[in-house]
Design a protein around this motif. Structure first.
Motif, PDB file in Angstrom:
ATOM      1  N   GLY A  80      11.956  -2.630   8.112  1.00  0.00           N
ATOM      2  CA  GLY A  80      13.022  -1.629   8.156  1.00  0.00           C
ATOM      3  C   GLY A  80      12.673  -0.415   8.986  1.00  0.00           C
ATOM      4  N   VAL A  81      11.878  -0.616  10.050  1.00  0.00           N
ATOM      5  CA  VAL A  81      11.457   0.502  10.899  1.00  0.00           C
ATOM      6  C   VAL A  81      12.252   0.505  12.205  1.00  0.00           C
ATOM      7  CG1 VAL A  81       9.134   0.740   9.956  1.00  0.00           C
ATOM      8  CG2 VAL A  81       9.546  -0.936  11.775  1.00  0.00           C
ATOM      9  N   LYS A  82      12.373   1.712  12.777  1.00  0.00           N
ATOM     10  CA  LYS A  82      13.107   1.865  14.047  1.00  0.00           C
ATOM     11  C   LYS A  82      12.177   2.393  15.132  1.00  0.00           C
ATOM     12  CE  LYS A  82      17.657   2.617  11.961  1.00  0.00           C
ATOM     13  NZ  LYS A  82      18.778   3.555  11.777  1.00  0.00           N
ATOM     14  N   ILE A  83      12.477   2.027  16.370  1.00  0.00           N
ATOM     15  CA  ILE A  83      11.639   2.394  17.512  1.00  0.00           C
ATOM     16  C   ILE A  83      11.701   3.896  17.774  1.00  0.00           C
ATOM     17  CG2 ILE A  83      13.338   2.138  19.376  1.00  0.00           C
ATOM     18  CD1 ILE A  83      11.129   0.337  20.778  1.00  0.00           C
ATOM     19  N   CYS A  84      10.565   4.484  18.196  1.00  0.00           N
ATOM     20  CA  CYS A  84      10.480   5.915  18.511  1.00  0.00           C
ATOM     21  C   CYS A  84      10.511   6.123  20.021  1.00  0.00           C
ATOM     22  CB  CYS A  84       9.171   6.506  17.999  1.00  0.00           C
ATOM     23  SG  CYS A  84       8.887   6.275  16.248  1.00  0.00           S
ATOM     24  N   ARG A 117       5.030   0.033  21.723  1.00  0.00           N
ATOM     25  CA  ARG A 117       5.890   1.076  21.147  1.00  0.00           C
ATOM     26  C   ARG A 117       5.466   1.408  19.713  1.00  0.00           C
ATOM     27  NH1 ARG A 117      10.439   2.123  24.456  1.00  0.00           N
ATOM     28  NH2 ARG A 117      10.582   3.988  23.163  1.00  0.00           N
ATOM     29  N   CYS A 118       6.004   2.519  19.217  1.00  0.00           N
ATOM     30  CA  CYS A 118       5.804   2.928  17.825  1.00  0.00           C
ATOM     31  C   CYS A 118       7.126   2.810  17.072  1.00  0.00           C
ATOM     32  CB  CYS A 118       5.326   4.384  17.745  1.00  0.00           C
ATOM     33  SG  CYS A 118       3.686   4.613  18.404  1.00  0.00           S
ATOM     34  N   TYR A 119       7.029   2.518  15.794  1.00  0.00           N
ATOM     35  CA  TYR A 119       8.201   2.342  14.933  1.00  0.00           C
ATOM     36  C   TYR A 119       7.951   3.093  13.612  1.00  0.00           C
ATOM     37  CZ  TYR A 119       8.775  -1.731  18.031  1.00  0.00           C
ATOM     38  OH  TYR A 119       8.869  -2.564  19.122  1.00  0.00           O
ATOM     39  N   VAL A 120       8.985   3.731  13.076  1.00  0.00           N
ATOM     40  CA  VAL A 120       8.854   4.441  11.806  1.00  0.00           C
ATOM     41  C   VAL A 120      10.088   4.189  10.927  1.00  0.00           C
ATOM     42  CG1 VAL A 120       7.364   6.309  12.643  1.00  0.00           C
ATOM     43  CG2 VAL A 120       9.839   6.541  12.799  1.00  0.00           C
ATOM     44  N   ASN A 121       9.935   4.518   9.640  1.00  0.00           N
ATOM     45  CA  ASN A 121      11.061   4.416   8.706  1.00  0.00           C
ATOM     46  C   ASN A 121      11.372   5.765   8.064  1.00  0.00           C
ATOM     47  OD1 ASN A 121       8.843   4.683   7.059  1.00  0.00           O
ATOM     48  ND2 ASN A 121       9.531   3.175   5.536  1.00  0.00           N
ATOM     49  N   TYR A 122      10.940   6.851   8.740  1.00  0.00           N
ATOM     50  CA  TYR A 122      11.169   8.197   8.207  1.00  0.00           C
ATOM     51  C   TYR A 122      11.384   9.144   9.387  1.00  0.00           C
ATOM     52  CZ  TYR A 122       6.362   9.038   9.661  1.00  0.00           C
ATOM     53  OH  TYR A 122       5.209   9.158  10.419  1.00  0.00           O
ATOM     54  N   ALA A 123      11.798  10.371   9.109  1.00  0.00           N
ATOM     55  CA  ALA A 123      12.025  11.360  10.176  1.00  0.00           C
ATOM     56  C   ALA A 123      10.678  11.855  10.674  1.00  0.00           C
ATOM     57  CB  ALA A 123      12.866  12.517   9.650  1.00  0.00           C
ATOM     58  N   SER A 124      10.253  11.381  11.849  1.00  0.00           N
ATOM     59  CA  SER A 124       8.905  11.682  12.342  1.00  0.00           C
ATOM     60  C   SER A 124       8.943  12.664  13.494  1.00  0.00           C
ATOM     61  CB  SER A 124       8.239  10.381  12.818  1.00  0.00           C
ATOM     62  OG  SER A 124       8.768  10.002  14.083  1.00  0.00           O
ATOM     63  N   GLY A 125       7.758  13.061  13.933  1.00  0.00           N
ATOM     64  CA  GLY A 125       7.641  13.935  15.087  1.00  0.00           C
ATOM     65  C   GLY A 125       7.431  13.156  16.374  1.00  0.00           C
ATOM     66  N   LEU A 138       0.796  -1.233   0.000  1.00  0.00           N
ATOM     67  CA  LEU A 138       0.000   0.000   0.000  1.00  0.00           C
ATOM     68  C   LEU A 138       0.827   1.280   0.000  1.00  0.00           C
ATOM     69  CD1 LEU A 138      -2.739  -0.970   2.639  1.00  0.00           C
ATOM     70  CD2 LEU A 138      -3.035  -0.848   0.153  1.00  0.00           C
ATOM     71  N   THR A 139       1.967   1.282   0.728  1.00  0.00           N
ATOM     72  CA  THR A 139       2.654   2.544   0.971  1.00  0.00           C
ATOM     73  C   THR A 139       3.540   2.993  -0.187  1.00  0.00           C
ATOM     74  OG1 THR A 139       3.996   3.782   2.547  1.00  0.00           O
ATOM     75  CG2 THR A 139       4.648   1.493   2.143  1.00  0.00           C
ATOM     76  N   LYS A 140       3.619   4.324  -0.326  1.00  0.00           N
ATOM     77  CA  LYS A 140       4.602   4.906  -1.247  1.00  0.00           C
ATOM     78  C   LYS A 140       5.985   4.874  -0.610  1.00  0.00           C
ATOM     79  CE  LYS A 140       1.397   8.218  -3.419  1.00  0.00           C
ATOM     80  NZ  LYS A 140       1.085   9.657  -3.563  1.00  0.00           N
ATOM     81  N   GLY A 141       6.007   4.710   0.716  1.00  0.00           N
ATOM     82  CA  GLY A 141       7.297   4.666   1.413  1.00  0.00           C
ATOM     83  C   GLY A 141       7.180   4.757   2.920  1.00  0.00           C
ATOM     84  N   LYS A 142       6.375   5.697   3.407  1.00  0.00           N
ATOM     85  CA  LYS A 142       6.320   5.949   4.850  1.00  0.00           C
ATOM     86  C   LYS A 142       5.477   4.902   5.586  1.00  0.00           C
ATOM     87  CE  LYS A 142       7.021  10.949   4.505  1.00  0.00           C
ATOM     88  NZ  LYS A 142       6.409  12.276   4.632  1.00  0.00           N
ATOM     89  N   ILE A 143       6.034   4.447   6.717  1.00  0.00           N
ATOM     90  CA  ILE A 143       5.373   3.431   7.545  1.00  0.00           C
ATOM     91  C   ILE A 143       5.403   3.875   8.997  1.00  0.00           C
ATOM     92  CG2 ILE A 143       5.505   1.051   8.402  1.00  0.00           C
ATOM     93  CD1 ILE A 143       6.992   0.386   5.720  1.00  0.00           C
TER      94      ILE A 143
END
Length: 214
Positions: free
Chosen positions: A185-189, A204-212, A163-168
């Motif tokens: 390929g996500v890292k813990i926030c 926990r939350c995990y992302v693969n982009y520079a998040s807030g 589904l994603t263009k990139g961001k998870i």
């Protein structure tokens, strides 16, 4: 005396019936049915948690934080997919007038009250999706797999990557950190999500982009 008792029976039955009807009506309203009082079908808890489906809604603050993060990450005119994350979908829908679109992929058919934005989803068939759900058509996918198992995460990951263009933005247990990195390929926030009821497992939350969320 017996005649009096007999006369009482239909009256008692009608009282019982009325009480039952009232109970079922209240239950329907709690399940997200609109009422003439303007019942908010998008409020968290309008559809009650079903623990048999491993459903645990986020606290209001967490849902709002994740919804805001998804909206910012999607950008103006962006598309957001909520995979097994209905309380984030509900918070996004409360943001009327915001310039984004959102859909909810969910196994629980009670969420079909949300009309065309509802897509039936079974993680056991990760790519069994409607034809109009085009690959890589969402600016961000936020997902909360229902079970803390690698199998569930791996299958949900197939859907997310389709589904994603990139961001998870993934929400799952802290014990899934290694599997989350491996499959998405996500890292813990730093942000710690909370639920309306306390869970036994650290979440926990995990992302693969520079998040807030850091």
């Amino acid at each position: 005396k017996m005649d009096d008792d007999d006369d009482d029976i239909p009256q008692l039955s009608s009282h019982t019936l009325a009480a039952l009807q009232e109970f079922y009506l209240e239950q329907q309203q709690r399940e997200g049915m609109k009422t003439s009082q303007g019942f908010n079908q998008y409020s968290i808890g309008s559809i009650e948690e079903d623990w048999q489906l491993s459903q645990f809604w986020y606290s209001d603050e967490t849902a709002a934080c994740l919804a805001n993060e998804a909206a910012v990450a999607a950008g103006k005119g962006g598309r957001i997919a909520c995979v097994s994350a209905p309380s984030v979908y509900q918070k996004l829908k409360e943001q009327d007038g915001k310039d984004f679109s959102v859909c909810i992929l969910e196994y629980d058919r009670r969420f079909s009250i949300y009309g065309e934005e509802f897509i039936f989803y079974d993680y056991n068939q990760p790519l069994n999706l409607p034809e109009n759900l085009l690959p890589h058509s969402f600016d961000i996918v936020i997902a909360d797999p229902p079970y803390l198992s690698e199998e569930c995460l791996q299958k949900t990951a197939e859907t997310i990557k389709y589904l994603t263009k990139g961001k998870i933005l993934l929400c799952t247990g802290a014990i899934m950190e290694e599997h989350a990195a491996k499959h998405l390929g996500v890292k813990i926030c730093k942000f710690i999500p909370k639920h309306s009821r306390n869970l036994g497992n650290e979440f926990r939350c995990y992302v693969n982009y520079a998040s807030g969320l850091d």
